[in-house]
Design an enzyme around this catalytic site. Structure first.
Site, PDB file in Angstrom:
ATOM      1  N   LYS A  11      37.843  22.298 -14.850  1.00 25.14           N
ATOM      2  CA  LYS A  11      37.299  22.858 -13.612  1.00 25.14           C
ATOM      3  C   LYS A  11      36.836  24.311 -13.834  1.00 25.14           C
ATOM      4  O   LYS A  11      37.133  24.918 -14.872  1.00 25.14           O
ATOM      5  CB  LYS A  11      38.358  22.754 -12.519  1.00 25.14           C
ATOM      6  CG  LYS A  11      38.684  21.302 -12.114  1.00 25.14           C
ATOM      7  CD  LYS A  11      39.719  21.298 -10.988  1.00 25.14           C
ATOM      8  CE  LYS A  11      40.012  19.907 -10.499  1.00 25.14           C
ATOM      9  NZ  LYS A  11      41.011  19.921  -9.393  1.00 25.14           N
ATOM     10  N   TYR A  51      34.280  13.822  -4.603  1.00 25.91           N
ATOM     11  CA  TYR A  51      35.480  13.928  -3.761  1.00 25.91           C
ATOM     12  C   TYR A  51      35.300  13.217  -2.426  1.00 25.91           C
ATOM     13  O   TYR A  51      35.796  13.688  -1.398  1.00 25.91           O
ATOM     14  CB  TYR A  51      35.832  15.404  -3.552  1.00 25.91           C
ATOM     15  CG  TYR A  51      36.437  16.068  -4.778  1.00 25.91           C
ATOM     16  CD1 TYR A  51      37.618  15.595  -5.356  1.00 25.91           C
ATOM     17  CD2 TYR A  51      35.849  17.187  -5.356  1.00 25.91           C
ATOM     18  CE1 TYR A  51      38.176  16.206  -6.469  1.00 25.91           C
ATOM     19  CE2 TYR A  51      36.411  17.813  -6.472  1.00 25.91           C
ATOM     20  CZ  TYR A  51      37.573  17.307  -7.016  1.00 25.91           C
ATOM     21  OH  TYR A  51      38.142  17.913  -8.122  1.00 25.91           O
ATOM     22  N   PHE A  59      41.091  20.801   3.718  1.00 22.78           N
ATOM     23  CA  PHE A  59      40.924  21.665   2.548  1.00 22.78           C
ATOM     24  C   PHE A  59      39.592  21.447   1.843  1.00 22.78           C
ATOM     25  O   PHE A  59      39.264  22.168   0.911  1.00 22.78           O
ATOM     26  CB  PHE A  59      42.085  21.503   1.553  1.00 22.78           C
ATOM     27  CG  PHE A  59      42.194  20.139   0.899  1.00 22.78           C
ATOM     28  CD1 PHE A  59      41.400  19.794  -0.182  1.00 22.78           C
ATOM     29  CD2 PHE A  59      43.119  19.215   1.343  1.00 22.78           C
ATOM     30  CE1 PHE A  59      41.501  18.557  -0.799  1.00 22.78           C
ATOM     31  CE2 PHE A  59      43.243  17.957   0.734  1.00 22.78           C
ATOM     32  CZ  PHE A  59      42.424  17.638  -0.333  1.00 22.78           C
ATOM     33  N   THR A  93      49.555  17.802  -8.811  1.00 21.43           N
ATOM     34  CA  THR A  93      48.394  18.530  -8.266  1.00 21.43           C
ATOM     35  C   THR A  93      48.666  20.026  -8.155  1.00 21.43           C
ATOM     36  O   THR A  93      47.847  20.851  -8.566  1.00 21.43           O
ATOM     37  CB  THR A  93      48.018  17.957  -6.872  1.00 21.43           C
ATOM     38  OG1 THR A  93      47.771  16.556  -7.006  1.00 21.43           O
ATOM     39  CG2 THR A  93      46.798  18.655  -6.302  1.00 21.43           C
ATOM     40  N   ARG A 104      48.860  21.685 -15.987  1.00 21.09           N
ATOM     41  CA  ARG A 104      48.926  22.454 -14.741  1.00 21.09           C
ATOM     42  C   ARG A 104      50.215  23.273 -14.667  1.00 21.09           C
ATOM     43  O   ARG A 104      50.233  24.360 -14.101  1.00 21.09           O
ATOM     44  CB  ARG A 104      48.796  21.509 -13.551  1.00 21.09           C
ATOM     45  CG  ARG A 104      47.374  20.948 -13.405  1.00 21.09           C
ATOM     46  CD  ARG A 104      47.335  19.782 -12.444  1.00 21.09           C
ATOM     47  NE  ARG A 104      45.977  19.386 -12.090  1.00 21.09           N
ATOM     48  CZ  ARG A 104      45.692  18.322 -11.350  1.00 21.09           C
ATOM     49  NH1 ARG A 104      46.664  17.544 -10.899  1.00 21.09           N
ATOM     50  NH2 ARG A 104      44.434  18.025 -11.066  1.00 21.09           N
ATOM     51  N   ASN A 114      43.641  24.166 -10.180  1.00 22.82           N
ATOM     52  CA  ASN A 114      44.609  23.520 -11.064  1.00 22.82           C
ATOM     53  C   ASN A 114      43.967  23.026 -12.365  1.00 22.82           C
ATOM     54  O   ASN A 114      44.464  22.091 -13.000  1.00 22.82           O
ATOM     55  CB  ASN A 114      45.343  22.412 -10.315  1.00 22.82           C
ATOM     56  CG  ASN A 114      44.377  21.409  -9.706  1.00 22.82           C
ATOM     57  OD1 ASN A 114      43.176  21.431 -10.005  1.00 22.82           O
ATOM     58  ND2 ASN A 114      44.881  20.514  -8.882  1.00 22.82           N
ATOM     59  N   HIS A 117      40.692  17.938 -13.758  1.00 21.78           N
ATOM     60  CA  HIS A 117      40.642  16.700 -12.973  1.00 21.78           C
ATOM     61  C   HIS A 117      40.773  15.525 -13.926  1.00 21.78           C
ATOM     62  O   HIS A 117      40.214  15.539 -15.024  1.00 21.78           O
ATOM     63  CB  HIS A 117      39.306  16.580 -12.234  1.00 21.78           C
ATOM     64  CG  HIS A 117      39.078  15.206 -11.679  1.00 21.78           C
ATOM     65  ND1 HIS A 117      39.612  14.791 -10.473  1.00 21.78           N
ATOM     66  CD2 HIS A 117      38.431  14.116 -12.196  1.00 21.78           C
ATOM     67  CE1 HIS A 117      39.284  13.518 -10.264  1.00 21.78           C
ATOM     68  NE2 HIS A 117      38.566  13.088 -11.300  1.00 21.78           N
ATOM     69  N   GLU A 128      33.782   7.379 -11.413  1.00 21.20           N
ATOM     70  CA  GLU A 128      33.564   8.784 -11.788  1.00 21.20           C
ATOM     71  C   GLU A 128      32.813   8.913 -13.115  1.00 21.20           C
ATOM     72  O   GLU A 128      31.974   9.796 -13.275  1.00 21.20           O
ATOM     73  CB  GLU A 128      34.907   9.512 -11.848  1.00 21.20           C
ATOM     74  CG  GLU A 128      35.546   9.631 -10.463  1.00 21.20           C
ATOM     75  CD  GLU A 128      36.985  10.131 -10.501  1.00 21.20           C
ATOM     76  OE1 GLU A 128      37.487  10.466 -11.604  1.00 21.20           O
ATOM     77  OE2 GLU A 128      37.607  10.183  -9.431  1.00 21.20           O
TER      78      GLU A 128
HETATM   79  P1  IDP Z   1      44.573  15.397  -8.106  1.00 22.77           P
HETATM   80  O1  IDP Z   1      43.466  16.279  -8.657  1.00 22.77           O
HETATM   81  O2  IDP Z   1      45.936  15.818  -8.640  1.00 22.77           O
HETATM   82  O3  IDP Z   1      44.303  13.912  -8.279  1.00 22.77           O
HETATM   83  P2  IDP Z   1      43.850  15.148  -5.275  1.00 22.77           P
HETATM   84  O4  IDP Z   1      44.863  14.918  -4.175  1.00 22.77           O
HETATM   85  O5  IDP Z   1      42.939  14.017  -5.608  1.00 22.77           O
HETATM   86  O6  IDP Z   1      44.660  15.693  -6.537  1.00 22.77           O
HETATM   87  O7  IDP Z   1      42.978  16.427  -4.836  1.00 22.77           O
HETATM   88  C1  IDP Z   1      41.774  16.742  -5.483  1.00 22.77           C
HETATM   89  C2  IDP Z   1      41.735  18.239  -5.706  1.00 22.77           C
HETATM   90  O8  IDP Z   1      41.637  18.893  -4.432  1.00 22.77           O
HETATM   91  C3  IDP Z   1      42.993  18.827  -6.339  1.00 22.77           C
HETATM   92  O9  IDP Z   1      43.010  18.704  -7.743  1.00 22.77           O
HETATM   93  C4  IDP Z   1      42.916  20.278  -5.889  1.00 22.77           C
HETATM   94  O10 IDP Z   1      41.979  21.030  -6.676  1.00 22.77           O
HETATM   95  C5  IDP Z   1      42.360  20.113  -4.477  1.00 22.77           C
HETATM   96  N1  IDP Z   1      43.427  20.010  -3.459  1.00 22.77           N
HETATM   97  C6  IDP Z   1      44.223  18.966  -3.193  1.00 22.77           C
HETATM   98  N2  IDP Z   1      45.054  19.198  -2.163  1.00 22.77           N
HETATM   99  C7  IDP Z   1      44.754  20.448  -1.735  1.00 22.77           C
HETATM  100  C8  IDP Z   1      45.264  21.282  -0.667  1.00 22.77           C
HETATM  101  O11 IDP Z   1      46.141  20.890   0.095  1.00 22.77           O
HETATM  102  N3  IDP Z   1      44.706  22.516  -0.581  1.00 22.77           N
HETATM  103  C9  IDP Z   1      43.703  22.968  -1.379  1.00 22.77           C
HETATM  104  N4  IDP Z   1      43.204  22.204  -2.383  1.00 22.77           N
HETATM  105  C10 IDP Z   1      43.719  20.975  -2.556  1.00 22.77           C
END
Ligand code: IDP
Length: 153
Positions: A11, A51, A59, A93, A104, A114, A117, A128
């Site tokens: 990222k 996404y 968010f 996450t 992470r 983080n 992806h 994807e």
């Molecule tokens: P993942 O990347 O661990 O699979 P997902 O729930 O699919 O997590 O979320 C996609 C991305 O959205 C996360 O990697 C993070 O960058 C962002 N994200 C997820 N939840 C939040 C939140 O509650 N606040 C801000 N950003 C978030």
């Protein structure tokens, strides 16, 4: 064990923090195979496609701002159970909840920034990989190290 493919993004925070080399090294040292790799700028349109499941979440606007804020490096990574292996290497996450030893957990304390992806299942991986790579950008080559990295499979 049949090889599986997954879509990985380094990222914008990984690119800006010059951590891409370290992340790539971890993937290669684990024994996974890089079958596609490129740098690109994620546009708002691409962000919404990638996404799609998060677009309605509170968010999402911040996530779009983040993922479009600098280029990313996209990889297609192949190996036995590559999706789960990569998810394990990535950690949870939220960097603050992610175990030491995970990407992470070792490099971040943010839930949003983080670093990486990784597709979360076979359907997501197929979707994807199709978003980020054309067939001609993915490479089949002899996995000459396979007898040394997964001989029992
Ligand atoms: P993942 O990347 O661990 O699979 P997902 O729930 O699919 O997590 O979320 C996609 C991305 O959205 C996360 O990697 C993070 O960058 C962002 N994200 C997820 N939840 C939040 C939140 O509650 N606040 C801000 N950003 C978030």
């Amino acid at each position: 064990m049949a090889a599986e493919r997954t879509l990985i993004l380094f990222k914008p925070d990984a690119v800006q923090r010059r951590l891409c080399g370290r992340l790539l090294t971890r993937i290669e040292e684990r024994g996974l195979k890089i079958v596609g790799l490129k740098m690109l700028q994620v546009t708002p349109e691409l962000s919404r496609e990638h996404y799609a499941e998060h677009v309605e979440k509170p968010f999402y606007p911040q996530l779009e701002e983040f993922i479009t804020s600098a280029p990313v490096i996209a990889l297609c990574v192949e190996g036995p159970e590559a999706i789960q292996v990569m998810r394990g290497m990535m950690g949870k996450t939220n960097g603050r909840e992610s175990a030491p030893g995970t990407i992470r957990g070792d490099y971040g304390v943010s839930r949003q920034m983080n670093l990486i992806h990784g597709s979360d299942g076979p359907e997501a991986a197929a979707r994807e990989i199709g978003i980020y790579f054309s067939d001609s950008e993915l490479f089949d080559y002899d996995p000459t190290l396979a007898p040394w990295t997964c001989a029992d499979d």
